[in-house]
Motif scaffolding. Structure first.
Motif, PDB file in Angstrom:
ATOM      1  N   LEU A   7      43.139  28.217  26.387  1.00  0.00           N
ATOM      2  CA  LEU A   7      43.658  28.066  25.033  1.00  0.00           C
ATOM      3  C   LEU A   7      44.843  27.106  25.009  1.00  0.00           C
ATOM      4  O   LEU A   7      45.554  26.950  25.999  1.00  0.00           O
ATOM      5  N   ILE A   8      45.047  26.480  23.862  1.00  0.00           N
ATOM      6  CA  ILE A   8      46.234  25.674  23.627  1.00  0.00           C
ATOM      7  C   ILE A   8      47.298  26.576  23.007  1.00  0.00           C
ATOM      8  O   ILE A   8      46.989  27.403  22.147  1.00  0.00           O
ATOM      9  N   ALA A  45      49.941  35.751  27.915  1.00  0.00           N
ATOM     10  CA  ALA A  45      50.349  35.012  29.114  1.00  0.00           C
ATOM     11  C   ALA A  45      50.107  33.513  28.946  1.00  0.00           C
ATOM     12  O   ALA A  45      50.943  32.691  29.349  1.00  0.00           O
ATOM     13  N   GLU A  46      48.992  33.130  28.360  1.00  0.00           N
ATOM     14  CA  GLU A  46      48.719  31.709  28.129  1.00  0.00           C
ATOM     15  C   GLU A  46      49.691  31.110  27.121  1.00  0.00           C
ATOM     16  O   GLU A  46      50.065  29.943  27.219  1.00  0.00           O
ATOM     17  N   GLN A  47      50.102  31.913  26.141  1.00  0.00           N
ATOM     18  CA  GLN A  47      51.058  31.439  25.154  1.00  0.00           C
ATOM     19  C   GLN A  47      52.395  31.077  25.805  1.00  0.00           C
ATOM     20  O   GLN A  47      53.110  30.180  25.335  1.00  0.00           O
ATOM     21  N   ALA A  48      52.731  31.729  26.915  1.00  0.00           N
ATOM     22  CA  ALA A  48      54.006  31.482  27.596  1.00  0.00           C
ATOM     23  C   ALA A  48      53.910  30.363  28.627  1.00  0.00           C
ATOM     24  O   ALA A  48      54.899  30.089  29.320  1.00  0.00           O
ATOM     25  N   SER A  49      52.778  29.701  28.737  1.00  0.00           N
ATOM     26  CA  SER A  49      52.608  28.634  29.730  1.00  0.00           C
ATOM     27  C   SER A  49      53.518  27.451  29.418  1.00  0.00           C
ATOM     28  O   SER A  49      53.814  27.154  28.261  1.00  0.00           O
ATOM     29  N   SER A  95      34.627  37.923  34.577  1.00  0.00           N
ATOM     30  CA  SER A  95      34.089  37.451  35.849  1.00  0.00           C
ATOM     31  C   SER A  95      34.237  38.500  36.916  1.00  0.00           C
ATOM     32  O   SER A  95      35.191  39.276  36.969  1.00  0.00           O
ATOM     33  N   SER A  96      33.288  38.547  37.807  1.00  0.00           N
ATOM     34  CA  SER A  96      33.334  39.508  38.896  1.00  0.00           C
ATOM     35  C   SER A  96      34.471  39.241  39.856  1.00  0.00           C
ATOM     36  O   SER A  96      34.839  40.081  40.655  1.00  0.00           O
ATOM     37  N   LYS A  97      35.077  38.034  39.775  1.00  0.00           N
ATOM     38  CA  LYS A  97      36.180  37.699  40.660  1.00  0.00           C
ATOM     39  C   LYS A  97      37.485  38.355  40.215  1.00  0.00           C
ATOM     40  O   LYS A  97      38.465  38.354  40.942  1.00  0.00           O
ATOM     41  N   THR A  98      37.506  38.878  38.996  1.00  0.00           N
ATOM     42  CA  THR A  98      38.734  39.479  38.498  1.00  0.00           C
ATOM     43  C   THR A  98      39.043  40.745  39.283  1.00  0.00           C
ATOM     44  O   THR A  98      38.205  41.602  39.476  1.00  0.00           O
ATOM     45  N   ASP A  99      40.269  40.851  39.781  1.00  0.00           N
ATOM     46  CA  ASP A  99      40.682  42.027  40.519  1.00  0.00           C
ATOM     47  C   ASP A  99      42.033  42.481  40.008  1.00  0.00           C
ATOM     48  O   ASP A  99      42.513  42.069  38.971  1.00  0.00           O
ATOM     49  N   ALA A 100      42.666  43.354  40.765  1.00  0.00           N
ATOM     50  CA  ALA A 100      43.949  43.900  40.331  1.00  0.00           C
ATOM     51  C   ALA A 100      45.002  42.833  40.191  1.00  0.00           C
ATOM     52  O   ALA A 100      45.911  42.933  39.374  1.00  0.00           O
ATOM     53  N   ALA A 101      44.900  41.757  40.970  1.00  0.00           N
ATOM     54  CA  ALA A 101      45.900  40.696  40.899  1.00  0.00           C
ATOM     55  C   ALA A 101      45.791  39.902  39.614  1.00  0.00           C
ATOM     56  O   ALA A 101      46.700  39.164  39.254  1.00  0.00           O
ATOM     57  N   SER A 102      44.673  40.037  38.917  1.00  0.00           N
ATOM     58  CA  SER A 102      44.466  39.271  37.693  1.00  0.00           C
ATOM     59  C   SER A 102      44.843  40.062  36.452  1.00  0.00           C
ATOM     60  O   SER A 102      44.497  39.684  35.356  1.00  0.00           O
ATOM     61  N   ASP A 103      45.514  41.199  36.622  1.00  0.00           N
ATOM     62  CA  ASP A 103      45.947  41.989  35.476  1.00  0.00           C
ATOM     63  C   ASP A 103      47.130  41.301  34.823  1.00  0.00           C
ATOM     64  O   ASP A 103      48.207  41.203  35.388  1.00  0.00           O
ATOM     65  N   PHE A 104      46.905  40.765  33.613  1.00  0.00           N
ATOM     66  CA  PHE A 104      47.935  39.995  32.930  1.00  0.00           C
ATOM     67  C   PHE A 104      48.796  40.879  32.029  1.00  0.00           C
ATOM     68  O   PHE A 104      49.456  40.385  31.138  1.00  0.00           O
ATOM     69  N   TYR A 138      49.951  31.194  34.444  1.00  0.00           N
ATOM     70  CA  TYR A 138      49.532  29.980  33.750  1.00  0.00           C
ATOM     71  C   TYR A 138      50.661  28.956  33.697  1.00  0.00           C
ATOM     72  O   TYR A 138      50.572  27.979  32.960  1.00  0.00           O
ATOM     73  N   SER A 139      51.720  29.164  34.456  1.00  0.00           N
ATOM     74  CA  SER A 139      52.891  28.293  34.406  1.00  0.00           C
ATOM     75  C   SER A 139      53.104  27.584  35.738  1.00  0.00           C
ATOM     76  O   SER A 139      52.769  28.119  36.809  1.00  0.00           O
ATOM     77  N   ILE A 140      53.673  26.391  35.651  1.00  0.00           N
ATOM     78  CA  ILE A 140      54.034  25.620  36.841  1.00  0.00           C
ATOM     79  C   ILE A 140      55.354  26.162  37.382  1.00  0.00           C
ATOM     80  O   ILE A 140      56.297  26.389  36.615  1.00  0.00           O
TER      81      ILE A 140
END
Length: 557
Positions: A92-93, A256-260, A8-17, A356-358
């Motif tokens: 992802l689950i 990162a999603e796996q660690a949610s 997505s074009s919204k992805t920026d440096a802050a979205s580097d996982f 991805y975590s609360i």
């Protein structure tokens, strides 16, 4: 990687996982068997229908031309890497008991090996296909005709397809020998009919060599000796290498999603990724002051949960040297409800979410306040990953206070081994024939790994490898079951394995007793009468020893 959507074009440096330094997770050890079993599917050469049989919720779009249909490994590798690395993919689950990044890396490695093979096959097709295109199309048409007829359920139709192919070949040979005209066109026509056969022999050698390579990787993974996948295309070679950067960020996003700490409850399907709920034990009694006290000291659900959390850390310790529990993973989970037939889940957004975590403060708020009505719920989880990742036992604890009633509920979830399809190794292709002299005896003849029609299929697909959407349109596409998680999508029930069932049932009793003792201690410290809680706890300690799992998520109402 060709075929992936742009992020997505919204992805920026802050979205580097990017996770930075790779630190082993506490529960990641001993998960190789399930991980390698799922990864080995990327190298398989079986029919894709076996994958559908393993999970009927997965679907395969029928091919426009059956000659371009992928096999199991091709379809699986393409579907997994698109689903896990696609720019606009759905959430992802979590895959408990495996390392999903390792699985998708092997899918990329398998695709890389096949691309190397297809590069050579494309050269063969260019040399013999472009110059002698009419003859190649004629042979491909004959093989397609045989494939269509042989695909019928009627075995006689399959035999007729073979006869039809032999008849077409005989007519081509006859036509090449006796032509109605001569000269240069006659020579070209003869070469046009014979050259594809020469190209097929060359292509067969290429296919055999790479088939051995793929099968050796498949066998090594299942044997426990598989090495890590090599995917140089995931390492950016320069700042402008956008394709490699997309893969690198995609792999980091999977980790990162796996660690949610957010999971989803889907009714009778249980908690996605953890399995169905097989047991439930509830301790619910009235909060009254202890004798000699006017009132109890005010406390919150989080105070009880925190005490239980601290006490559960001592599970691996015991009075006897008997091995006992391995170190469990103890985490606070937020469980979000979704419909049983939901095809997607939604990740929360806002200041309460980090990655991805609360966040911790939101976990405490949900634990103390969201105990009735709509909204997410808090659970404290104790998770054991056993049998090299083939068995995942999760015991969830929730504490609620409604009016004067304190309820402590412990539920058991079990996720069984991956489907037997993924743990079956490659079999040598052999055939039993009668001996020449002692005809009443038989001998085993070794067959080539790649049959004639398979060479034609691979050669026909090769030029389209660099255009995956076109190949998906012509040959069909595998759709994975949603909401998708690599582990729970292919999990069997653990109750068919006696020792796995024993482990799941044995874990519940000590965990339940630790939970009750920690909770009763907090109640006593805050001036509560714990006599009824103690009596109820003893009753539950007897009930939990019933060695018979049930279907706690299916209500008979």
């Amino acid at each position: 990687m060709a075929g992936f959507d742009d992020p997505s074009s919204k992805t920026d440096a802050a979205s580097d996982f990017t996770p930075g330094a790779q630190i082993p997770l506490s529960g990641a050890s001993g998960q190789t068997a399930a991980t390698q079993a799922l990864a080995s599917a990327a190298y398989r050469d079986d029919g894709v229908e076996k994958l559908i049989e393993a999970n009927p919720e997965a679907t395969f779009k029928k091919p426009k031309i059956s000659l371009f249909e992928p096999n199991l490994g091709e379809a699986y590798a393409r579907a997994v890497q698109t689903r896990l690395l696609g720019g606009a993919r759905a959430p992802l689950i979590q895959s408990f008991g495996i390392e999903p990044q390792a699985v998708v890396e092997h899918c990329l490695a398998a695709t890389r090996v096949r691309k190397q093979r297809d590069s050579r096959l494309t050269v063969v097709m260019s040399l013999f296909g472009l110059v002698f295109l009419p003859g190649v199309l004629l042979w491909l048409g004959a093989f397609q005709l045989r494939r269509v007829i042989a695909g019928s359920k009627d075995k006689r139709a399959g035999a007729f397809g073979t006869v039809a192919l032999v008849a077409v070949g005989a007519l081509i040979v006859l036509f090449a020998i006796r032509l109605p005209f001569g000269g240069l066109w006659a020579l070209y026509l003869r070469a046009m009919l014979v050259a594809p056969v020469v190209g097929w022999l060359w292509a067969k050698q290429i296919c055999e060599r790479y088939a051995k390579d793929l099968r050796s990787r498949w066998e090594n993974l299942l044997g426990g000796g598989g090495v890590g996948a090599k995917i140089p295309e995931a390492v950016p070679q320069d700042p402008g290498d956008a394709g490699a950067e997309r893969i690198r960020l995609g792999l980091a996003k999977v980790t990162a999603e796996q660690a949610s700490n957010l999971v989803y409850y889907a009714g009778p399907k249980g908690i996605l990724g953890m399995g169905t709920r097989w047991g439930s034990w509830q301790l619910a009694e009235e909060l009254v002051p202890a004798e000699g006290q006017d009132d109890i000291n005010p406390f919150r659900s989080w105070d009880v949960v925190r005490a239980i959390h601290d006490q559960l850390r001592m599970l691996e310790r015991g009075p006897l040297h008997t091995g006992g529990f391995p170190t469990p993973s103890i985490r606070h989970w937020i469980v979000s409800p979704v419909a049983e037939g939901a095809k997607a889940v939604k990740r929360p957004e806002g200041q309460e979410v980090e990655g991805y975590s609360i966040k911790d403060f939101e976990i405490q708020r949900i634990c103390n306040e969201q105990q009735f009505g709509a909204g997410n719920r808090h659970y404290l989880g104790v998770q054991f990953v056993l049998w090299d990742g083939q068995l995942v036992i999760t015991l969830l604890i929730t504490v609620t206070v409604l009016h004067h009633t304190l309820r402590i509920e412990v539920t058991g979830h079990a996720l069984g081994p991956v489907h037997g399809l993924f743990t079956s190794g490659p079999k040598a292709k052999t055939k039993e024939v009668s001996k020449s002299v002692k005809f009443w005896e038989t001998r085993t003849v070794k067959l080539p790994l790649v049959e004639a029609q398979e060479v034609v299929r691979l050669s026909a697909r090769a030029p389209f490898t660099w255009f995956p959407p076109v190949l998906d349109f012509l040959g069909g596409k595998l759709a994975l079951p949603e909401p998708f998680g690599l582990r729970h999508a292919w999990a069997d029930k653990p109750w068919r394995h006696r020792f796995m069932a024993d482990d799941a049932l044995r874990a519940a009793t000590p965990v339940l007793r630790v939970v009750h003792s920690a909770a009763i201690r907090v109640l006593a410290e805050n001036g509560c009468d714990v006599e009824k809680f103690g009596s109820r706890s003893l009753n539950l300690s007897g009930a939990v020893q019933d060695a018979k799992p049930g279907k706690a998520d299916v209500y008979d109402a």
